[in-house]
Structures are given as C-alpha cells and as structure tokens.
Design a protein around this motif. Structure first.
Motif, PDB file in Angstrom:
ATOM      1  N   ASP A  48       6.152 -13.068   5.749  1.00  0.00           N
ATOM      2  CA  ASP A  48       4.420 -12.984   6.054  1.00  0.00           C
ATOM      3  C   ASP A  48       3.955 -12.390   4.844  1.00  0.00           C
ATOM      4  O   ASP A  48       2.630 -12.533   4.494  1.00  0.00           O
ATOM      5  CB  ASP A  48       4.261 -11.949   7.214  1.00  0.00           C
ATOM      6  N   PHE A  49       4.738 -11.489   3.832  1.00  0.00           N
ATOM      7  CA  PHE A  49       4.014 -10.592   2.727  1.00  0.00           C
ATOM      8  C   PHE A  49       4.305 -11.385   1.315  1.00  0.00           C
ATOM      9  O   PHE A  49       4.086 -10.600   0.452  1.00  0.00           O
ATOM     10  CB  PHE A  49       4.483  -9.400   2.774  1.00  0.00           C
ATOM     11  N   ALA A  50       5.119 -12.490   1.373  1.00  0.00           N
ATOM     12  CA  ALA A  50       5.677 -12.747   0.179  1.00  0.00           C
ATOM     13  C   ALA A  50       4.641 -13.236  -0.819  1.00  0.00           C
ATOM     14  O   ALA A  50       4.856 -12.957  -2.226  1.00  0.00           O
ATOM     15  CB  ALA A  50       6.703 -13.812   0.481  1.00  0.00           C
ATOM     16  N   GLU A  51       3.610 -13.708  -0.312  1.00  0.00           N
ATOM     17  CA  GLU A  51       2.494 -14.045  -1.384  1.00  0.00           C
ATOM     18  C   GLU A  51       1.583 -12.983  -1.789  1.00  0.00           C
ATOM     19  O   GLU A  51       0.981 -13.202  -3.025  1.00  0.00           O
ATOM     20  CB  GLU A  51       1.710 -15.095  -0.676  1.00  0.00           C
ATOM     21  N   GLU A  52       1.757 -11.842  -1.104  1.00  0.00           N
ATOM     22  CA  GLU A  52       0.486 -10.997  -1.839  1.00  0.00           C
ATOM     23  C   GLU A  52       1.254  -9.378  -1.396  1.00  0.00           C
ATOM     24  O   GLU A  52       0.606  -8.561  -0.946  1.00  0.00           O
ATOM     25  CB  GLU A  52      -0.551 -11.132  -0.932  1.00  0.00           C
ATOM     26  N   ALA A  70      -0.883  -2.017  -1.992  1.00  0.00           N
ATOM     27  CA  ALA A  70      -2.103  -1.470  -2.695  1.00  0.00           C
ATOM     28  C   ALA A  70      -3.317  -1.221  -1.708  1.00  0.00           C
ATOM     29  O   ALA A  70      -3.954  -0.187  -1.790  1.00  0.00           O
ATOM     30  CB  ALA A  70      -2.706  -2.227  -3.914  1.00  0.00           C
ATOM     31  N   ARG A  71      -3.398  -2.057  -0.755  1.00  0.00           N
ATOM     32  CA  ARG A  71      -4.278  -1.734   0.333  1.00  0.00           C
ATOM     33  C   ARG A  71      -3.914  -0.457   1.038  1.00  0.00           C
ATOM     34  O   ARG A  71      -4.662  -0.032   1.590  1.00  0.00           O
ATOM     35  CB  ARG A  71      -4.393  -3.028   1.252  1.00  0.00           C
ATOM     36  N   ASN A  90       0.068  -7.942  10.929  1.00  0.00           N
ATOM     37  CA  ASN A  90      -0.265  -6.330  10.668  1.00  0.00           C
ATOM     38  C   ASN A  90       0.446  -5.964   9.361  1.00  0.00           C
ATOM     39  O   ASN A  90       1.007  -6.836   8.833  1.00  0.00           O
ATOM     40  CB  ASN A  90       0.713  -5.604  11.686  1.00  0.00           C
ATOM     41  N   GLU A  91      -0.225  -4.956   8.945  1.00  0.00           N
ATOM     42  CA  GLU A  91       0.281  -4.439   7.563  1.00  0.00           C
ATOM     43  C   GLU A  91      -0.008  -3.044   7.472  1.00  0.00           C
ATOM     44  O   GLU A  91      -0.556  -2.332   8.218  1.00  0.00           O
ATOM     45  CB  GLU A  91      -0.520  -5.175   6.297  1.00  0.00           C
TER      46      GLU A  91
END
Length: 272
Positions: free
Chosen positions: A19-23, A29-30, A224-225
């Motif tokens: 889910d996070f691979a691209e960013e 950072a967020r 979620n993040e």
C-alpha cells in the motif's frame, strides 16, 4: 504549514506493505509534519525482515520489530528464539512480534500459533525487548498463556490494536502490560472499547495506527497512514480529560518506558 504543538509516536504500523510502495518517503514525511515524530514498523513474516530493516535504516524516525503473525504461523517456518535474538542485535530493532493468537480465520492452526507465541515470549524475556501481541477471538487462551509465561519469568508486553474483552484487558494490565489504542477506538460504535481504555491507568496507554488498516474518522474506509495517529490520540485525550498535547506527552513517555531501546536511540541522536 504550522507544526503541531505536540509529538506523538505511532507504536505500530506496516510501512513495508505494498500500500505504501509508491510513496513511502512521502508517507513518512507527512507523519513528521503531522507531529508523529517516531514510528515502529512491524515485520509480520521473518522472510520479509530485510525489507523492514532497510526501511528503518533509511529513515531515522522509523524503528522496527519482527516476528511471525499468528495468521501466518502455519505458513512460515517456525521461528526459533535464537533467530529472534539475532535480529534483536540490530540497534533499531525494538520489539518482538507481532505474535499472538488469532482464531477468527485461522483457528485450525491454533496449536502452532500457541507454540510460536511461546517462542516469541521467550525471546522477549531473554532480549528484554517488549512483546507485541495480536489477539483476536482467542481471549481465554491468550490470557492463560500470557499469565503462565509471566509466572515462569517476567517480560514486557504491548497489546497491539487492543479491541478484545474487558477481561483480557484487565488480565494484561494486571501483568503490567500496556494497551495500544488504534483507530478502532475512534469508531462511533466502539463505546465499550473506549470504556475499557478510559478505565485503564493512563501510564499504560499507547497509540498506533496499524496502518494501512483501520483508518480513524474522518479517513475511515480509506488507507490509513502514520500521520493519522493524531485522530485517535484526540479521542484518547477526551477519554482522559486532557489536552491533545498533554495526552501526546503522556503516551510518548509510556512508549519510552516500554520501548527503552528506541528511547535510548532517540536520545543519542538528539545529542549528536
């Protein structure tokens, strides 16, 4: 953008998930911009440990933990205590797990789950690192095993994404363990869960996202993040009648007490 007047820790997330691979860099950072200055990313299969460790190595605010998730216990090679202790030598490896019991979908593997859990407990006991527990639909066995093992030799523990019964919550607290509050506690229908947290000692509360899962309102239903930790922390602050900065400070102190290795690392880096 104005920096928030608090600092939070996301005590449990999964930054290695696709889910996070691209960013991934942008997600981290967020989180920092949102006041989430430290994160623990969790390896759920030891076959993925190199990826998880590399994420932590590349990002100073990110620590890691490793273990075999109970839902994977029957599919993965059984970890040994020695395997886990070797991983724990890494300076940013700060917890053992996640491990535990999950009988919701995988009750057929309960015996190997229990064997795996006891191995992880022994590794936590010997390393001095906190155990990270996943518990679902297995409250009686979970309370029994945690208590039996604690009687055999003390260890520390975080009940990750706690959403089990009040009885299991009391059993964990009686053993000196910590309850971690996820986005589930912020869901409108989670009144009973919020009452469990509100009745717990404030010095045993942690906050997490379990991202990419379980996004709290207003992001529920989306990915979620770690940046969203503050939404759950706001609910926690209300439960304890505190301001968000005060609740953030108290839960961060709790994290430092339980995850002392992470606290020591952060202290050294701040002095460098």
């Amino acid at each position: 953008m104005t920096s928030p007047d608090f600092q939070l820790v996301d005590a449990h997330c999964h930054l290695d998930f696709p889910d996070f691979a691209e960013e991934r860099d942008a997600v981290i950072a967020r989180a920092i911009e949102a006041g989430v200055t430290r994160m623990v990313t969790i390896c759920t299969r030891l076959t993925n440990v190199d990826t998880v460790r590399a994420i932590s190595d590349a990002h100073d605010p990110v620590f890691w933990a490793a273990g075999t998730h109970p839902m994977s216990a029957a599919d993965e090679p059984l970890a040994s205590v020695e395997d886990l202790l070797a991983l724990a030598e890494h300076p940013k490896m700060v917890g053992i797990g996640e491990t535990g019991l999950d009988y919701h979908y995988t009750a057929d593997s309960k015996s190997v789950q229990q064997e795996s859990l006891r191995i992880h407990i022994e590794a936590a006991r010997r390393s001095g690192l906190p155990l990270i527990i996943h518990a679902r639909d297995a409250d009686d066995d979970m309370a029994r095993i945690l208590s039996e093992e604690h009687a055999a030799g003390a260890y520390q523990c975080m009940m990750h994404c706690f959403s089990s019964s009040a009885a299991l919550g009391r059993a964990a607290l009686d053993l000196g363990f910590y309850l971690s509050m996820s986005g589930i506690a912020a869901f409108p229908r989670s009144k009973e869960l919020r009452e469990i947290f509100a009745s717990a000692p404030l010095d045993r509360i942690l906050v997490e996202t379990d991202s990419p899962y379980l996004a709290p309102p207003p992001h529920r239903g989306r990915r979620n993040e770690p940046a969203y930790t503050a939404h759950t922390a706001k609910v926690g602050a209300e439960l304890f009648d505190l301001s968000l900065p005060d609740f953030a400070a108290r839960t961060s102190a709790n994290f430092d007490r339980l995850f002392a290795k992470a606290a020591a690392w952060s202290s050294l880096r701040s002095q460098a």
